[in-house]
Each structure stands twice: as C-alpha cells, then as structure tokens.
Design a protein around this motif. Structure first.
Motif, PDB file in Angstrom:
ATOM      1  N   LEU A   1      -6.194  -0.765  -5.191  1.00 22.47           N
ATOM      2  CA  LEU A   1      -6.211  -1.593  -3.984  1.00 22.47           C
ATOM      3  C   LEU A   1      -6.165  -0.701  -2.742  1.00 22.47           C
ATOM      4  CD1 LEU A   1      -6.264  -4.353  -2.638  1.00 22.47           C
ATOM      5  CD2 LEU A   1      -3.765  -4.438  -2.895  1.00 22.47           C
ATOM      6  N   ASP A   2      -5.404   0.388  -2.784  1.00 21.49           N
ATOM      7  CA  ASP A   2      -5.374   1.327  -1.657  1.00 21.49           C
ATOM      8  C   ASP A   2      -6.776   1.814  -1.310  1.00 21.49           C
ATOM      9  OD1 ASP A   2      -2.634   1.191  -1.344  1.00 21.49           O
ATOM     10  OD2 ASP A   2      -2.235   3.248  -1.978  1.00 21.49           O
ATOM     11  N   GLU A   3      -7.545   2.221  -2.317  1.00 24.24           N
ATOM     12  CA  GLU A   3      -8.897   2.739  -2.071  1.00 24.24           C
ATOM     13  C   GLU A   3      -9.798   1.646  -1.511  1.00 24.24           C
ATOM     14  OE1 GLU A   3      -9.964   6.114  -2.231  1.00 24.24           O
ATOM     15  OE2 GLU A   3      -7.776   6.174  -2.239  1.00 24.24           O
ATOM     16  N   GLU A   4      -9.649   0.443  -1.987  1.00 21.89           N
ATOM     17  CA  GLU A   4     -10.460  -0.661  -1.479  1.00 21.89           C
ATOM     18  C   GLU A   4     -10.100  -0.971  -0.024  1.00 21.89           C
ATOM     19  OE1 GLU A   4     -13.354  -3.562  -1.283  1.00 21.89           O
ATOM     20  OE2 GLU A   4     -13.098  -1.928  -2.718  1.00 21.89           O
TER      21      GLU A   4
ATOM     22  N   PHE B   1      -4.341   6.852   8.760  1.00 22.00           N
ATOM     23  CA  PHE B   1      -5.685   6.797   8.188  1.00 22.00           C
ATOM     24  C   PHE B   1      -6.705   6.349   9.239  1.00 22.00           C
ATOM     25  CE2 PHE B   1      -9.133   4.636   5.948  1.00 22.00           C
ATOM     26  CZ  PHE B   1      -9.511   5.606   5.030  1.00 22.00           C
ATOM     27  N   ILE B   2      -6.385   5.283   9.969  1.00 21.15           N
ATOM     28  CA  ILE B   2      -7.294   4.764  11.004  1.00 21.15           C
ATOM     29  C   ILE B   2      -7.499   5.805  12.102  1.00 21.15           C
ATOM     30  CG2 ILE B   2      -7.548   3.021  12.814  1.00 21.15           C
ATOM     31  CD1 ILE B   2      -6.000   1.090  10.869  1.00 21.15           C
ATOM     32  N   LYS B   3      -6.409   6.406  12.575  1.00 24.58           N
ATOM     33  CA  LYS B   3      -6.518   7.421  13.633  1.00 24.58           C
ATOM     34  C   LYS B   3      -7.423   8.568  13.211  1.00 24.58           C
ATOM     35  CE  LYS B   3      -2.398   7.187  16.479  1.00 24.58           C
ATOM     36  NZ  LYS B   3      -1.195   7.888  16.896  1.00 24.58           N
ATOM     37  N   GLN B   4      -7.247   9.044  11.983  1.00 19.23           N
ATOM     38  CA  GLN B   4      -8.065  10.161  11.505  1.00 19.23           C
ATOM     39  C   GLN B   4      -9.525   9.753  11.354  1.00 19.23           C
ATOM     40  OE1 GLN B   4      -5.980  11.578   8.018  1.00 19.23           O
ATOM     41  NE2 GLN B   4      -4.706  12.945   9.246  1.00 19.23           N
ATOM     42  N   ALA B   5      -9.774   8.527  10.895  1.00 19.10           N
ATOM     43  CA  ALA B   5     -11.149   8.034  10.771  1.00 19.10           C
ATOM     44  C   ALA B   5     -11.812   7.960  12.144  1.00 19.10           C
ATOM     45  CB  ALA B   5     -11.159   6.661  10.102  1.00 19.10           C
TER      46      ALA B   5
ATOM     47  N   HIS C   1       0.845  -1.194   0.000  1.00 16.64           N
ATOM     48  CA  HIS C   1       0.000   0.000   0.000  1.00 16.64           C
ATOM     49  C   HIS C   1       0.875   1.237   0.000  1.00 16.64           C
ATOM     50  CE1 HIS C   1       0.840   0.334   4.326  1.00 16.64           C
ATOM     51  NE2 HIS C   1       0.625  -0.969   4.368  1.00 16.64           N
ATOM     52  N   THR C   2       0.288   2.348  -0.430  1.00 17.81           N
ATOM     53  CA  THR C   2       1.068   3.588  -0.553  1.00 17.81           C
ATOM     54  C   THR C   2       0.603   4.664   0.418  1.00 17.81           C
ATOM     55  OG1 THR C   2      -0.399   4.430  -2.279  1.00 17.81           O
ATOM     56  CG2 THR C   2       1.526   3.144  -2.997  1.00 17.81           C
ATOM     57  N   PHE C   3      -0.250   4.318   1.369  1.00 18.75           N
ATOM     58  CA  PHE C   3      -0.703   5.285   2.360  1.00 18.75           C
ATOM     59  C   PHE C   3      -0.380   4.764   3.749  1.00 18.75           C
ATOM     60  CE2 PHE C   3      -4.125   2.285   2.029  1.00 18.75           C
ATOM     61  CZ  PHE C   3      -4.777   2.277   3.252  1.00 18.75           C
TER      62      PHE C   3
END
Length: 141
Positions: A96-99, A22-26, A15-17
C-alpha cells in the motif's frame, strides 16, 4: 519561495514512510519551488461523489487532481482514494505504501502538466512516475 503542503485524512491510512518528506523531495526533483498543494485521503463514497460531480462518472477512481493556478506555481487539490489504492496494491502485488507513493507522484505530475488522455501520454507519464519513484525510494531508504 516555498511550496505549502497540507495533508488531510478523511479516511484512515496506515503508512510507514513520511508522506510530507516524500512530497517535498518529489517537488524538488520536478523543480516545483512555489505553490500550495493539499492532499486529501478519502474513501470510495467521497471519491464517487467527486467523480460524479466533476466528470459525470458514477464509479470510483484512485485519484482526482485539480490545479487551481498555473503549471509553474501549482495551487492544487489532490484527492486519493484509499479503498482504490488498497485494491490497486493487491492487483499489482505491491505494498500500500508503494501504491500511495505512485498516486502522490501521479497527482503531482498532473499538476505540472502531464496527462494520461491517450496511450502515448499514459506511457510517458508512467515512465516518469516510475523514474521518480526509483530516485525517491533510493534517497529515502
């Protein structure tokens, strides 16, 4: 008060992110400030075993979520099937990143009480997933 986040890779994932960010911000967007979440990225074989064990279904699926505490302070295990995510990304013509991002959000929403047992709830949950993804993609990019 904080949320503990663990990432386990039992199946390789490129993955590139930054998944952790991402999880923390969500979680911040959904006002989850306490709890413990464990995300495990698995393959079809492991998902079929989980799906059979807990839902008596011998097929694979993209995600299974287990909340072991409350909706306010979730302690949860989220299993994401990389093989199914790859198939989904091809079917929906997305990366795949978006998925993976969609599945992470889906799991978080399940942990805080969203469900997808009927058409209305599915649409409501998908709308919230898409809203969060749009907010997160614009803040991370």
């Amino acid at each position: 008060m904080t949320v503990s986040i663990s990432l386990n890779y039992q199946s390789s994932l490129s993955h590139t992110f930054d998944i952790h960010v991402f999880i923390k911000q969500a979680l911040q967007l959904k006002h989850v400030h306490e709890g413990s979440l464990e995300f495990t990225f698995i393959d079809d074989d492991y998902m079929i075993l989980l799906h059979q064990t807990y839902l008596q279904d011998k097929s694979t699926t993209d995600i299974m979520t287990f909340n072991l505490d409350s909706l306010i302070r979730p302690i949860g295990d989220i299993y994401i099937c990389i093989n199914e995510a790859q198939r989904n990304s091809q079917a929906y013509q997305t990366s795949l990143d978006e998925e993976i991002k969609q599945l992470i959000l889906h799991g978080i929403l399940h942990l805080i009480g969203y469900n997808d047992l009927n058409d209305f709830d599915k649409m409501y949950m998908l709308d919230e997933q898409n809203r969060l993804l749009m907010l997160l993609n614009s803040s991370i990019s």
